[in-house]
Scaffold this motif. Structure first.
Motif, PDB file in Angstrom:
ATOM      1  N   ALA A 112       0.834  -1.195   0.000  1.00 47.88           N
ATOM      2  CA  ALA A 112       0.000   0.000   0.000  1.00 47.88           C
ATOM      3  C   ALA A 112       0.871   1.248   0.000  1.00 47.88           C
ATOM      4  CB  ALA A 112      -0.932   0.004   1.215  1.00 47.88           C
ATOM      5  N   TYR A 320      -5.731 -10.622   1.167  1.00 47.98           N
ATOM      6  CA  TYR A 320      -5.158  -9.336   0.767  1.00 47.98           C
ATOM      7  C   TYR A 320      -6.237  -8.306   0.434  1.00 47.98           C
ATOM      8  CZ  TYR A 320      -1.174 -12.482   0.079  1.00 47.98           C
ATOM      9  OH  TYR A 320      -0.205 -13.433   0.237  1.00 47.98           O
ATOM     10  N   ARG A 321      -7.428  -8.790   0.012  1.00 48.02           N
ATOM     11  CA  ARG A 321      -8.526  -7.873  -0.298  1.00 48.02           C
ATOM     12  C   ARG A 321      -9.676  -8.002   0.689  1.00 48.02           C
ATOM     13  NH1 ARG A 321      -5.296  -5.375  -2.048  1.00 48.02           N
ATOM     14  NH2 ARG A 321      -4.871  -4.714  -4.180  1.00 48.02           N
ATOM     15  N   TYR A 323     -11.950  -6.876   3.673  1.00 45.48           N
ATOM     16  CA  TYR A 323     -12.303  -5.486   3.948  1.00 45.48           C
ATOM     17  C   TYR A 323     -11.506  -4.900   5.117  1.00 45.48           C
ATOM     18  CZ  TYR A 323     -15.168  -6.381   8.147  1.00 45.48           C
ATOM     19  OH  TYR A 323     -15.588  -6.705   9.406  1.00 45.48           O
ATOM     20  N   ASN A 326      -8.286  -3.982   3.563  1.00 47.22           N
ATOM     21  CA  ASN A 326      -8.518  -2.847   2.668  1.00 47.22           C
ATOM     22  C   ASN A 326      -8.628  -1.532   3.440  1.00 47.22           C
ATOM     23  OD1 ASN A 326      -8.473  -4.302   0.301  1.00 47.22           O
ATOM     24  ND2 ASN A 326     -10.694  -4.557   0.193  1.00 47.22           N
ATOM     25  N   ARG A 327      -9.356  -1.560   4.550  1.00 47.80           N
ATOM     26  CA  ARG A 327      -9.511  -0.340   5.351  1.00 47.80           C
ATOM     27  C   ARG A 327      -8.168   0.126   5.900  1.00 47.80           C
ATOM     28  NH1 ARG A 327     -14.971  -1.437   9.031  1.00 47.80           N
ATOM     29  NH2 ARG A 327     -16.470  -1.438   7.285  1.00 47.80           N
ATOM     30  N   ALA A 330      -6.059   1.464   2.997  1.00 50.41           N
ATOM     31  CA  ALA A 330      -6.559   2.756   2.504  1.00 50.41           C
ATOM     32  C   ALA A 330      -6.079   3.885   3.413  1.00 50.41           C
ATOM     33  CB  ALA A 330      -8.081   2.740   2.425  1.00 50.41           C
TER      34      ALA A 330
END
Length: 396
Positions: A112, A320-321, A323, A326-327, A330
């Motif tokens: 990321a 890896y994806r 949520y 992801n949060r 991000a």
């Protein structure tokens, strides 16, 4: 040529420290260590290597004490790499040095952070963690009176840059090279249109083996992966069945740990079998013969590649994806981008040693300096720096 002997001697196709192409700044030989041992030791003593303990692998470093960080991942890669190198009569010390160094250029927050820096740097030459590792070992680690960087041997620098394969190909011209590569004045000497040594190829495969397996372990521990779903994958299912048959009374946790341990062994054995097969066909009589073979010499078998692709798809979709990841990622990307934007707009906010080198706002010189600063941050330091600069109570 004998392929696959298990003694400590180096094969003809291995890199031999006594035949190294040398260092940019000549140094006297050590009486107690080979040139590649010295490279490994220099890497271990760097600030960049120590920072890996607070850099994300999948989970942000402070999320839990038991998840892998870039440091523990690198140690696992090195252990696997030495095992393979020894079995193939390659140079263990060069292989270990490359395994330990391979992630030193990663910014905070893993991929990321890399995505965020690449976006920030798109008008200034881009960002690539391998290219940044080169910057670290040739420039930004200042530990010696006589030169910048670590003054590593040619073989170690080559392996750092090319362990994933040639950087210049028909599909990827010289003009596409990252600035972190071309800023190194000796980059053309690295022969970027050829493969790297067998030792570097082993380190790259060991990286794949390590992260595929410890991501299973960490994903199950975090509750992001389901063991029953994982067991539907042929590679995992076969291995888990063998473990359960062997240890029916063991707890589920022990069975998972035994499964991961056995999976590592299965993958290592596959690499050894396939690489020995390729060596027998190629019959390389030097390290350069491996470099110019036209394809990888160290490799997984085709059957293993298919099963690993299934595993990677499962990990990507379910871990890896996820949520929760992801949060977290991000937020991490936002931290990196906001720090970059703030520092490039107002270089007066940079620490003194960086501010002295800063160019004008908006300049390529400043952007690259800020990139170096942020890429060197640990997860924790990046979060603290962001809090100090964007939260008023941070200083009061």
């Amino acid at each position: 040529m004998s392929v696959g002997a298990t003694d400590r001697s180096r094969a003809a196709y291995a890199c031999h420290p006594s035949q190294s192409r040398g260092r940019v700044y000549p140094q006297a030989d050590s009486a107690s260590r080979t040139a590649f041992q010295r490279d490994r030791d220099r890497i271990i003593h760097t600030t960049a290597f120590r920072r890996l303990k607070e850099k994300t692998q999948v989970f942000v470093a402070h999320e839990g004490d038991h998840y892998r960080t870039r440091l523990t991942h690198s140690l696992e890669v090195a252990q696997i790499a030495r095992t393979i190198a020894r079995a193939l009569n390659a140079d263990e010390d060069l292989t270990e040095a490359l395994a330990l160094a391979h992630d030193m250029g990663h910014p905070p927050f893993g991929h990321a952070g890399e995505r965020a820096l690449a976006e920030c740097m798109k008008d200034f030459g881009g960002f690539d963690h391998n290219a940044h590792t080169l910057r670290i070992v040739t420039k930004s680690e200042v530990r010696y009176a006589e030169f910048e960087g670590l003054n590593l041997t040619w073989e170690t620098v080559e392996g750092i840059v090319k362990h994933n394969g040639p950087l210049i190909t028909k599909a990827r011209p010289e003009s596409a090279l990252n600035w972190g590569i071309t800023d190194y004045s000796h980059w053309r000497e690295l022969e970027l249109d050829s493969f790297a040594s067998l030792e570097a190829q082993i380190a790259a495969l060991s990286d794949d083996i390590a992260y595929n397996n410890h991501d299973i372990d960490d994903g199950l521990r975090a509750g992001l992966l389901d063991l029953d779903e994982l067991a539907k994958l042929a590679l995992v299912g076969r291995t888990l069945d063998r473990v359960r048959a062997r240890y029916p009374a063991a707890s589920g946790e022990i069975q998972v740990l035994e499964m991961v341990r056995e999976l590592i062994g299965v993958m290592v054995d596959d690499v050894l079998k396939e690489t020995r097969k390729r060596l027998e066909v190629l019959q390389p009589d030097s390290a350069d013969a491996v470099r110019h073979a036209g394809n990888e010499t160290a490799a997984f078998s085709n059957d293993m590649l298919i099963e690993l692709a299934d595993l990677r798809r499962h990990l990507f979709a379910n871990m890896y994806r996820h949520y929760k990841v992801n949060r977290m990622m991000a937020q991490a990307e936002r931290v990196v981008k906001e720090l970059f934007e703030l520092f490039t707009a107002d270089p007066g906010l940079l620490p003194t040693r960086f501010r002295k080198q800063a160019g004008d706002p908006g300049s390529t010189e400043l952007a690259r300096l800020v990139c170096d600063y942020i890429a060197g941050m640990t997860d924790r330091y990046a979060l603290e720096e962001h809090r100090r600069l964007f939260t008023v109570q941070g200083y009061f």
